[in-house]
Design a protein around this motif. Structure first.
Motif: not given
Length: 275
Positions: A58-62, A84-94
């Motif tokens: 799912k992280w790689q999907h985002i 950025t990857d930080a944005d991926v982290d934020a989306l993943y956390a949501r």
């Protein structure tokens, strides 16, 4: 000293994907939550876009979605910079709590799955499974699936292996190790996504693609009921083409159709053929 051949002559295991393959006809749970998670960041993506990278962790999907030029441009317009990857982290956390909360709503077994799993066990085959879902999501899904009679011998989640997930072979091979399978050619990987088929091919296994119940067609049973036979045929043909291009040895409508294919693969293996 002569060596004894270890080439397999009999199948030993079948390794399944989850959403769109064993449960969740149409693979709605992950796709709809991606749409909802992006919406919470003022981003509008379609179900079709959300389906594109299905099968990846799912992280790689985002990350893959945010690399899409159209989505990246929308992100920059909305947030002032490219993702950025930080944005991926934020989306993943949501995404994660939303997925955990909703996965149960889409956990229903696909018709015929229980009968197929029982048949496989009658043939003496072990049953493995893996998913792009993280372990936290599978921990919610697995008891619900077990209540419907879906109890694989082993389960690997998309975030559990340091080597990564699909399309790499690692989750399929981890199942093989856990199930003590002697040769990759004695395994069948069953999946409704192209990265999942590529996973099986990269692992050296036979592969069976799922068209009608899975991500490539991407319709619920209710949606399919509204389509003409010609429209359904066209959707299936496109799904089959994509799955075969990914390397699928066979493509079937759903897991309910798997026993006949298992018998065909068993005959090919006995005759000396390999994936």
């Amino acid at each position: 000293m002569s060596r004894t051949s270890t080439a397999p002559t009999e199948l030993q295991a079948v390794i399944f994907d989850w959403a769109g393959t064993l449960v969740d006809f149409g693979s709605l749970a992950p796709t709809q939550i991606f749409v909802d998670a992006f919406k919470s960041f003022d981003m509008n993506i379609s179900l079709k876009q959300a389906r594109g990278p299905m099968g990846l962790s799912k992280w790689q999907h985002i990350r893959t979605l945010l690399d899409n030029p159209e989505i990246a441009r929308q992100w920059k317009e909305c947030h002032g910079q490219l993702p950025t990857d930080a944005d991926v982290d934020a989306l993943y956390a949501r995404f994660m709590p939303m997925q955990i909360a909703k996965v149960g709503e889409y956990s229903q077994a696909i018709d015929g799955v229980q009968q197929t799993l029982a048949w496989l066990r009658q043939q003496g085959l072990k049953i493995g499974s893996c998913s792009g879902y993280p372990r936290q999501v599978l921990d919610v899904l697995l008891p619900l699936a077990a209540a419907e009679g879906i109890t694989p011998d082993h389960v690997i989640a998309g975030d559990e292996l340091p080597a990564g997930g699909r399309p790499g072979p690692y989750m399929a091979l981890a199942n093989m190790l856990a199930l003590k399978i002697s040769n990759v050619a004695a395994c069948i990987k069953v999946d409704d996504t192209t990265p999942g088929i590529e996973e099986g091919i990269n692992a050296g296994m036979w592969t069976v693609g799922i068209s009608l119940s899975g991500n490539e067609v991407g319709c619920t049973k209710a949606e399919l009921a509204q389509l003409s036979p010609e429209e359904i045929k066209a959707l299936k043909a496109l799904a089959e083409m994509r799955l075969r291009e990914a390397g699928a040895h066979y493509v079937i409508d759903s897991v309910a159709d798997l026993p006949a294919v298992v018998e065909l693969i068993a005959e090919r293996l006995k005759a000396g053929e390999r994936p």
